[in-house]
Design a protein around this motif. Structure first.
Motif, PDB file in Angstrom:
ATOM      1  N   GLY A 182     -44.532  10.835 -32.157  1.00  0.00           N
ATOM      2  CA  GLY A 182     -45.098   9.477 -32.207  1.00  0.00           C
ATOM      3  C   GLY A 182     -45.860   9.247 -33.491  1.00  0.00           C
ATOM      4  N   VAL A 183     -45.745   8.042 -34.035  1.00  0.00           N
ATOM      5  CA  VAL A 183     -46.456   7.665 -35.257  1.00  0.00           C
ATOM      6  C   VAL A 183     -47.141   6.316 -35.053  1.00  0.00           C
ATOM      7  CG1 VAL A 183     -46.018   6.727 -37.582  1.00  0.00           C
ATOM      8  CG2 VAL A 183     -45.197   9.005 -36.993  1.00  0.00           C
ATOM      9  N   LEU A 184     -48.394   6.244 -35.472  1.00  0.00           N
ATOM     10  CA  LEU A 184     -49.120   4.972 -35.458  1.00  0.00           C
ATOM     11  C   LEU A 184     -49.273   4.548 -36.910  1.00  0.00           C
ATOM     12  CD1 LEU A 184     -50.660   3.239 -33.259  1.00  0.00           C
ATOM     13  CD2 LEU A 184     -52.728   4.450 -33.957  1.00  0.00           C
ATOM     14  N   SER A 185     -48.969   3.286 -37.221  1.00  0.00           N
ATOM     15  CA  SER A 185     -49.137   2.848 -38.614  1.00  0.00           C
ATOM     16  C   SER A 185     -49.620   1.402 -38.666  1.00  0.00           C
ATOM     17  CB  SER A 185     -47.825   2.998 -39.401  1.00  0.00           C
ATOM     18  OG  SER A 185     -46.950   1.945 -39.089  1.00  0.00           O
ATOM     19  N   GLU A 186     -50.434   1.134 -39.682  1.00  0.00           N
ATOM     20  CA  GLU A 186     -50.975  -0.228 -39.832  1.00  0.00           C
ATOM     21  C   GLU A 186     -49.953  -1.111 -40.534  1.00  0.00           C
ATOM     22  OE1 GLU A 186     -55.757   0.588 -39.774  1.00  0.00           O
ATOM     23  OE2 GLU A 186     -54.637   1.087 -41.583  1.00  0.00           O
ATOM     24  N   THR A 187     -48.909  -1.416 -39.801  1.00  0.00           N
ATOM     25  CA  THR A 187     -47.821  -2.253 -40.308  1.00  0.00           C
ATOM     26  C   THR A 187     -47.444  -3.232 -39.198  1.00  0.00           C
ATOM     27  OG1 THR A 187     -46.313  -0.528 -39.504  1.00  0.00           O
ATOM     28  CG2 THR A 187     -46.767  -0.540 -41.869  1.00  0.00           C
ATOM     29  N   PRO A 188     -46.872  -4.388 -39.545  1.00  0.00           N
ATOM     30  CA  PRO A 188     -46.458  -5.308 -38.482  1.00  0.00           C
ATOM     31  C   PRO A 188     -45.314  -4.693 -37.668  1.00  0.00           C
ATOM     32  CG  PRO A 188     -46.066  -6.253 -40.683  1.00  0.00           C
ATOM     33  CD  PRO A 188     -46.651  -4.914 -40.894  1.00  0.00           C
ATOM     34  N   PRO A 189     -45.275  -4.914 -36.358  1.00  0.00           N
ATOM     35  CA  PRO A 189     -44.204  -4.341 -35.532  1.00  0.00           C
ATOM     36  C   PRO A 189     -42.809  -4.746 -36.029  1.00  0.00           C
ATOM     37  CG  PRO A 189     -45.904  -5.349 -34.165  1.00  0.00           C
ATOM     38  CD  PRO A 189     -46.242  -5.697 -35.573  1.00  0.00           C
ATOM     39  N   ALA A 190     -41.839  -3.833 -35.865  1.00  0.00           N
ATOM     40  CA  ALA A 190     -40.474  -4.076 -36.341  1.00  0.00           C
ATOM     41  C   ALA A 190     -39.810  -5.236 -35.600  1.00  0.00           C
ATOM     42  CB  ALA A 190     -39.638  -2.814 -36.155  1.00  0.00           C
ATOM     43  N   ASN A 191     -40.284  -5.494 -34.370  1.00  0.00           N
ATOM     44  CA  ASN A 191     -39.669  -6.543 -33.553  1.00  0.00           C
ATOM     45  C   ASN A 191     -40.750  -7.119 -32.651  1.00  0.00           C
ATOM     46  OD1 ASN A 191     -37.137  -7.845 -32.703  1.00  0.00           O
ATOM     47  ND2 ASN A 191     -37.509  -6.830 -30.736  1.00  0.00           N
ATOM     48  N   ASP A 231     -44.117  11.518 -43.641  1.00  0.00           N
ATOM     49  CA  ASP A 231     -43.909  10.103 -43.304  1.00  0.00           C
ATOM     50  C   ASP A 231     -42.502   9.660 -43.715  1.00  0.00           C
ATOM     51  OD1 ASP A 231     -46.451  10.094 -42.348  1.00  0.00           O
ATOM     52  OD2 ASP A 231     -47.263   8.675 -43.821  1.00  0.00           O
ATOM     53  N   ASP A 232     -42.069  10.076 -44.889  1.00  0.00           N
ATOM     54  CA  ASP A 232     -40.742   9.657 -45.379  1.00  0.00           C
ATOM     55  C   ASP A 232     -39.631  10.117 -44.438  1.00  0.00           C
ATOM     56  OD1 ASP A 232     -41.766   8.393 -47.499  1.00  0.00           O
ATOM     57  OD2 ASP A 232     -41.310   9.970 -48.987  1.00  0.00           O
ATOM     58  N   GLY A 253     -45.178   2.187 -43.751  1.00  0.00           N
ATOM     59  CA  GLY A 253     -46.449   2.446 -44.435  1.00  0.00           C
ATOM     60  C   GLY A 253     -46.951   3.824 -44.053  1.00  0.00           C
ATOM     61  N   ALA A 254     -48.165   4.153 -44.508  1.00  0.00           N
ATOM     62  CA  ALA A 254     -48.715   5.476 -44.206  1.00  0.00           C
ATOM     63  C   ALA A 254     -48.996   5.596 -42.714  1.00  0.00           C
ATOM     64  CB  ALA A 254     -49.995   5.678 -44.995  1.00  0.00           C
TER      65      ALA A 254
END
Ligand code: RFL
Ligand code: PHB
Length: 385
Positions: A182-191, A231-232, A253-254
């Protein structure tokens, strides 16, 4: 009442009991900061939200929770929409477990409930007597707590379940040969809605916490270590598994959190032994694919809190006598749904070519049959209590 474990089940049970005038003491092994930092569930059934409201902790869910009318199940570029609202009239709420737990700790502090963190060597005794006892140590000092009843809310690795003698306990288990990274990132959700993705590369889930906080998961071998996942590597793996349009448009994002959880189905029966009652992950584990773990813990609390209030306040035992059977009936249905979702969406390492075709056929069937979609929706939004 002694409550072992200050996770969501222990806190919610305590909160509901306190509001009805039943005193509780919560014994928690970890620090509060540790409990609050565990990123876990994200989807709440409407019954869960209702019980949080009844417990006096519904305000922030209402304000900040994201109501979802549906979700997607995909198979490469095939996207099957499950419209919960149209099929069942109900929604689910996207709201993190950490937020629920934060609200419960605040409410319990306001009630003045004694919550003891850092307890060790918990031992539950005298469960067949009119008064039971919980022994523990804190900072090396031994303590004893006398109580009428004990709630085992101490999760899968707790001590409560193992207090029930082996001859009485029946356990059922299936361990899956993969975990979720699982990854949490400060990015807008993909959907705008959750995507549960089956693909020839394995499973992926696109979820969220709010409009600028995304939660993603990919199926990984159980032997993988978080350090092996840059992350990549995570983003490129995720993109291969999501429908191509979504993958192309998504913002990466990170990562701000990264962890691996093994997947298992597990149930222990009965849920009651003498004055001990098992609740939540202490008694059962489901793979997260159906978003049922926290919701099941809450339905256990729903059945148990009123039964205990009846037993303590009115000296009526019918509720506590029926707790195990009542809760287990609902638990087994959620176990089945979680297992079915897991089998339908994950690639098994040693599988034959037939298995992959079965998954594709299941998704194609969902795409063409409203009856199949309704069956899934009915389970996902939460079976009635
Ligand atoms: P918890 O949360 O494990 O809390 C138990 C507490 O007991 C403490 N403890 C002890 N205390 C005293 N003495 C001891 N000997 C003790 N041993 C343990 C622990 O420190 C801990 O604080 O169990 P609880 O309260 O029953 O709550 C269950 C939920 O946390 C769990 O079912 C969910 O997180 C599962 N889950 C999901 N559930 C959902 O309903 N929807 C979801 O979307 C969802 N997604 C997930 C999930 C679980 C996941 N992981 C990490 C397994 C996603 C993931 C990745
Ligand atoms: C999450 O957002 O963490 C989440 C959502 C749905 C699941 C499991 C986890 O089925």
């Amino acid at each position: 009442m002694a409550i072992i474990g200050g996770g969501p089940s222990g806190l919610l049970l305590s909160q509901l009991l306190n509001r009805a005038g039943v005193d509780t003491v919560i014994l928690e092994r970890s620090t509060r900061e540790h409990v609050l930092s565990r990123i876990r569930a994200g989807v709440l059934e409407s019954g869960t939200v209702e019980l949080l409201r009844e417990a006096g902790v519904g305000d922030r869910v209402e304000l900040h929770g994201l109501p979802h009318d549906g979700c997607y199940l995909t198979d490469d570029d095939l996207m099957v929409h499950i419209n919960f609202k149209a099929l069942t009239g109900k929604q689910v709420m996207v709201f993190g477990q950490t937020e629920v737990t934060t609200d419960l700790y605040s409410a319990q502090d306001a009630m003045g409930t004694m919550i003891i963190h850092g307890v060790e060597d918990v031992r539950i005794t005298d469960l067949d007597q009119s008064q039971s006892c919980v022994e523990f140590s804190i900072d090396g000092v031994s303590k004893k707590l006398n109580c009428l009843y004990v709630a085992g809310c101490d999760g899968f690795h707790g001590v409560s379940r193992n207090t029930i003698p082996l001859g009485v306990r029946r356990e059922y288990e299936r361990v899956y040969p993969f975990g979720w990274l699982g990854v949490l990132s400060e990015t807008p959700p993909a959907n705008h809605e959750l995507i549960y993705a089956n693909s020839s590369h394995g499973f992926a889930l696109a979820s969220m916490r709010n409009e600028n906080l995304s939660r993603y998961y990919v199926q990984v071998p159980t032997t993988d270590k978080v350090q092996e996942w840059s992350d990549d590597r995570f983003w490129s793996t995720l993109k291969k598994r999501l429908p191509s349009d979504t993958a192309e448009a998504m913002v990466t994002g990170a990562s701000i959190e990264k962890s691996i959880a093994p997947l298992r189905s597990f149930a222990s029966e009965p849920l009651r032994w003498g004055n001990l009652f098992l609740v939540g992950d202490a008694a059962h584990i489901v793979p997260p694919t159906g978003a049922k773990g926290l919701n099941l813990a809450v339905s256990d609390v729903y059945y148990l809190h009123s039964a205990l209030i009846d037993a303590v306040k009115a000296k009526r035992s019918a509720g506590i006598d029926g707790y195990s059977d009542r809760a287990l009936a609902r638990i087994w249905k959620a176990m089945r749904f979680s297992w079915q979702m897991t089998t339908m969406l994950h690639r098994f390492d040693d599988e034959d070519s037939f298995a992959a075709q079965m998954r594709k056929a299941s998704l194609n069937h969902l795409a063409s049959s409203e009856t199949a979609r309704r069956e899934l929706a009915e389970n996902y939004i939460g079976l009635p209590y």
